[in-house]
Design a protein around this motif. Structure first.
Motif, PDB file in Angstrom:
ATOM      1  N   VAL A 199       2.237   6.922  -1.360  1.00 46.89           N
ATOM      2  CA  VAL A 199       1.185   5.928  -1.571  1.00 46.89           C
ATOM      3  C   VAL A 199       1.544   5.090  -2.799  1.00 46.89           C
ATOM      4  O   VAL A 199       1.814   5.625  -3.866  1.00 46.89           O
ATOM      5  N   PHE A 200       1.568   3.750  -2.632  1.00 45.85           N
ATOM      6  CA  PHE A 200       1.836   2.833  -3.732  1.00 45.85           C
ATOM      7  C   PHE A 200       0.850   3.080  -4.873  1.00 45.85           C
ATOM      8  O   PHE A 200      -0.352   3.206  -4.604  1.00 45.85           O
ATOM      9  N   PRO A 201       1.286   3.152  -6.141  1.00 46.16           N
ATOM     10  CA  PRO A 201       2.625   2.889  -6.652  1.00 46.16           C
ATOM     11  C   PRO A 201       3.443   4.162  -6.888  1.00 46.16           C
ATOM     12  O   PRO A 201       4.453   4.096  -7.613  1.00 46.16           O
TER      13      PRO A 201
ATOM     14  N   TRP B  52      11.310   0.502  -1.517  1.00 45.76           N
ATOM     15  CA  TRP B  52      10.798  -0.712  -0.899  1.00 45.76           C
ATOM     16  C   TRP B  52       9.289  -0.575  -0.801  1.00 45.76           C
ATOM     17  O   TRP B  52       8.785   0.394  -0.231  1.00 45.76           O
ATOM     18  N   SER B  53       8.563  -1.539  -1.309  1.00 44.88           N
ATOM     19  CA  SER B  53       7.114  -1.546  -1.138  1.00 44.88           C
ATOM     20  C   SER B  53       6.771  -2.158   0.207  1.00 44.88           C
ATOM     21  O   SER B  53       7.437  -3.087   0.656  1.00 44.88           O
TER      22      SER B  53
ATOM     23  N   GLU C 151       1.135  -2.431   7.915  1.00 41.04           N
ATOM     24  CA  GLU C 151       1.662  -2.998   9.154  1.00 41.04           C
ATOM     25  C   GLU C 151       3.159  -2.739   9.323  1.00 41.04           C
ATOM     26  O   GLU C 151       3.643  -2.639  10.443  1.00 41.04           O
ATOM     27  N   HIS C 152       3.909  -2.683   8.220  1.00 40.74           N
ATOM     28  CA  HIS C 152       5.372  -2.612   8.303  1.00 40.74           C
ATOM     29  C   HIS C 152       5.976  -1.290   7.853  1.00 40.74           C
ATOM     30  O   HIS C 152       7.183  -1.095   7.997  1.00 40.74           O
ATOM     31  N   VAL C 153       5.186  -0.382   7.306  1.00 40.98           N
ATOM     32  CA  VAL C 153       5.765   0.832   6.726  1.00 40.98           C
ATOM     33  C   VAL C 153       6.467   1.688   7.779  1.00 40.98           C
ATOM     34  O   VAL C 153       7.543   2.241   7.516  1.00 40.98           O
ATOM     35  N   ASP C 154       5.921   1.782   8.964  1.00 44.16           N
ATOM     36  CA  ASP C 154       6.547   2.606  10.005  1.00 44.16           C
ATOM     37  C   ASP C 154       7.890   2.030  10.442  1.00 44.16           C
ATOM     38  O   ASP C 154       8.851   2.756  10.664  1.00 44.16           O
TER      39      ASP C 154
ATOM     40  N   LYS D 271       0.816  -1.200   0.000  1.00 40.64           N
ATOM     41  CA  LYS D 271       0.000   0.000   0.000  1.00 40.64           C
ATOM     42  C   LYS D 271       0.855   1.258   0.000  1.00 40.64           C
ATOM     43  O   LYS D 271       0.355   2.346  -0.254  1.00 40.64           O
ATOM     44  N   TRP D 272       2.141   1.065   0.306  1.00 37.42           N
ATOM     45  CA  TRP D 272       3.054   2.205   0.440  1.00 37.42           C
ATOM     46  C   TRP D 272       4.364   1.913  -0.259  1.00 37.42           C
ATOM     47  O   TRP D 272       4.743   0.751  -0.413  1.00 37.42           O
ATOM     48  N   ASN D 273       5.053   2.989  -0.660  1.00 38.94           N
ATOM     49  CA  ASN D 273       6.425   2.869  -1.118  1.00 38.94           C
ATOM     50  C   ASN D 273       7.314   3.663  -0.170  1.00 38.94           C
ATOM     51  O   ASN D 273       7.021   4.825   0.132  1.00 38.94           O
ATOM     52  N   VAL D 274       8.361   3.010   0.297  1.00 42.34           N
ATOM     53  CA  VAL D 274       9.363   3.678   1.131  1.00 42.34           C
ATOM     54  C   VAL D 274      10.524   4.025   0.209  1.00 42.34           C
ATOM     55  O   VAL D 274      11.256   3.156  -0.251  1.00 42.34           O
TER      56      VAL D 274
END
Ligand SMILES: [Zn+2]
Length: 60
Positions: free
Chosen positions: A48-50, A23-24, A28-31, A4-7
């Motif tokens: 926000v992905f993509p 990194w996508s 739960e893991h983006v933070d 859902k997110w791109n880092v």
């Protein structure tokens, strides 16, 4: 993994401002990923992905 997110990040010691790594991540893991990279002094921006960013300036 439900992205859902791109880092977006880079290591300023080896990457220029245009060399953005991505990194996508799920919600739960983006933070965790952002904090991990940030704690190493790397510039980080979450989108926000993509969507991604073209360049990353200095950290902070
Ligand atoms: Zn995840």
């Amino acid at each position: 993994m439900n992205a859902k997110w791109n880092v977006n990040w880079r290591n300023p010691r080896i990457h220029s401002e245009e060399r953005v790594k991505v990194w996508s991540a799920c919600t739960e893991h983006v933070d965790y990923l952002r904090d991990y990279l940030s704690s190493r002094g790397f510039p980080v921006e979450v989108t926000v992905f993509p969507a991604t960013v073209e360049r990353l300036g200095a950290a902070g």
